[in-house]
Design a protein around this motif. Structure first.
Motif, mmCIF file in Angstrom:
data_model
loop_
_atom_site.group_PDB
_atom_site.id
_atom_site.type_symbol
_atom_site.label_atom_id
_atom_site.label_comp_id
_atom_site.label_asym_id
_atom_site.label_seq_id
_atom_site.Cartn_x
_atom_site.Cartn_y
_atom_site.Cartn_z
ATOM 1 N N PHE A 1 0.827 -1.198 0.000
ATOM 2 C CA PHE A 1 0.000 0.000 0.000
ATOM 3 C C PHE A 1 0.865 1.254 0.000
ATOM 4 O O PHE A 1 1.956 1.258 0.555
ATOM 5 N N GLU A 2 0.350 2.320 -0.595
ATOM 6 C CA GLU A 2 1.068 3.591 -0.607
ATOM 7 C C GLU A 2 1.196 4.126 0.823
ATOM 8 O O GLU A 2 0.250 4.035 1.617
ATOM 9 N N ALA A 3 2.352 4.686 1.132
ATOM 10 C CA ALA A 3 2.633 5.170 2.485
ATOM 11 C C ALA A 3 1.604 6.195 2.950
ATOM 12 O O ALA A 3 1.175 6.172 4.109
ATOM 13 N N GLY A 4 1.196 7.099 2.075
ATOM 14 C CA GLY A 4 0.201 8.107 2.446
ATOM 15 C C GLY A 4 -1.126 7.488 2.826
ATOM 16 O O GLY A 4 -1.785 7.940 3.767
ATOM 17 N N ALA A 5 -1.525 6.447 2.119
ATOM 18 C CA ALA A 5 -2.780 5.761 2.431
ATOM 19 C C ALA A 5 -2.676 5.024 3.763
ATOM 20 O O ALA A 5 -3.628 5.010 4.550
ATOM 21 N N VAL A 6 -1.521 4.424 4.025
ATOM 22 C CA VAL A 6 -1.323 3.751 5.311
ATOM 23 C C VAL A 6 -1.407 4.774 6.442
ATOM 24 O O VAL A 6 -2.045 4.527 7.469
ATOM 25 N N GLN A 7 -0.805 5.932 6.240
ATOM 26 C CA GLN A 7 -0.869 7.000 7.245
ATOM 27 C C GLN A 7 -2.318 7.422 7.493
ATOM 28 O O GLN A 7 -2.751 7.565 8.634
ATOM 29 N N ARG A 8 -3.099 7.623 6.428
ATOM 30 C CA ARG A 8 -4.513 8.005 6.577
ATOM 31 C C ARG A 8 -5.292 6.890 7.281
ATOM 32 O O ARG A 8 -6.167 7.160 8.101
ATOM 33 N N PHE A 9 -4.993 5.627 6.950
ATOM 34 C CA PHE A 9 -5.650 4.476 7.574
ATOM 35 C C PHE A 9 -5.389 4.482 9.079
ATOM 36 O O PHE A 9 -6.325 4.388 9.886
#
Length: 111
Positions: free
Chosen positions: A52-60
């Motif tokens: 997964f993209e790092a930004g999406a993991v952060q938002r998750f």
């Protein structure tokens, strides 16, 4: 279940952009039966999220901390939704469905 309160790395260096990320395993476990199983039954101390993209993991992770789906957009929505499904965060799956419906409505309304 020792270490559950510890800051739990999401596989340092294994995010797509090479960055490290840590999150409280208790917060993650509270929201995700999958993470709870990893931490309590399998005694895992890290989580591989390099698909997964790092930004999406952060938002998750932020969503699991706040209980809200914030800063979702067309670029990160797909990965946030996949993370919610993979880790069985049912309330977040519901929020993703609502976000998707809102985006479709905007597109249909603009035509």
């Amino acid at each position: 279940s020792s270490g559950i309160n510890a800051e739990w790395p999401l596989r340092p260096g294994k995010l797509k952009d090479g960055s490290d990320m840590k999150a409280n395993s208790m917060i993650l476990s509270y929201n995700s039966p999958v993470v709870e199983h990893f931490t309590t039954n399998l005694l895992q101390t890290s989580l591989d999220v390099d698909d997964f993209e790092a930004g999406a993991v952060q938002r998750f992770v932020e969503s699991l901390y706040t209980g809200e789906l914030e800063q979702a957009n067309r670029d990160n929505f797909r990965d946030i939704n996949k993370l919610a499904i993979v880790f069985q965060v049912s309330w977040l799956v519901g929020r993703c469905v609502r976000f998707f419906k809102e985006q479709v409505s905007k597109m249909c309304g603009s035509e």
